[in-house]
Scaffold this active site. Sequence first.
Site, PDB file in Angstrom:
ATOM      1  CE1 TYR A 273     -36.906  -0.206  -1.520  1.00 44.94           C
ATOM      2  CE2 TYR A 273     -38.777  -1.243  -2.605  1.00 44.94           C
ATOM      3  CZ  TYR A 273     -37.448  -1.258  -2.236  1.00 44.94           C
ATOM      4  OH  TYR A 273     -36.651  -2.325  -2.590  1.00 44.94           O
ATOM      5  N   GLY A 274     -41.436   2.924  -3.753  1.00 43.84           N
ATOM      6  CA  GLY A 274     -41.895   2.608  -5.107  1.00 43.84           C
ATOM      7  C   GLY A 274     -41.432   3.628  -6.131  1.00 43.84           C
TER       8      GLY A 274
END
Length: 283
Positions: free
Chosen positions: A207-208
């Site tokens: 996600y990051g």
Amino acid sequence: MMTTAAGRVAVVTGANKGIGYFIALQLGVSGIFEHIVLGCRDVSRGEAALATMKPLLPSTVKASCLPLTIGDSQSHLSFRTKLEELLGPPAKVDVLVNNGAIAFKNSDPTPFTEQTKPTLDINFRGTVEFTETMLPLLRQAGKHTRDSRIVNVASQSGYLSQLSPELQQQFASPTLTMPELKALIDQFEKDVQAGTHISKGWSNSNYGISKLGLIAATKIWAREEATNQITVNASCPGYCDTDMSSHKGPRPPEEGAKNAVLPATMENPPTGEFFSDLKVRQW
């Protein structure tokens, strides 16, 4: 804040619930748009959202919902075609807010390596492709009003320092191109599949990295679209009480939405910046 609403159109993706819903609602009540268009994967949920939103909007503001699945090329093209039919010639979009995204829950049993591709395909690749599909309509608005805007809902999870210094330099390069950025994201996926992503300087967050890529794309578009009178910014809503956070976030989604609404509506916005807590922040 801008003062004229005549003919102004705002499009918000992932707008049937949570932060996207409140972004669309707040743009609608701002008094500076004539038409708010919600892009929703499930049209029945989109229509339900419209039913609750319309009574809260000024009578002069029209709100519509069109089907849109981020990451599906055919859906991107179909959305633009339907939007052009809905708006009529000359169709234009004054503000695009890219809010639609996915995040695997911490409790999800799907292996990390199997979460990588779907996360990147929607949060980065799909969002980039959809934006590129919409750029002609944004440029059309920029040509007429000299004030067209893109706001990408990113996250503080996309912070630059999660990368090795070498990768930081590549992502933050003022000459980075979109093909180069796409190649970097592809390399992250390959390294994850090979089990070497940590040793090669990547973080351990699908996600990051997807949101980091979106912030980097924001800066590329900001440079490339300046001549088309389009400002491009990213924002972080914070940790909000939404389905995506399993309602663990302490911030109400209507408060988080304001971080995208600000660069979408403020007078003389900057470009290529990252907004968080209603301020421009360091990436």
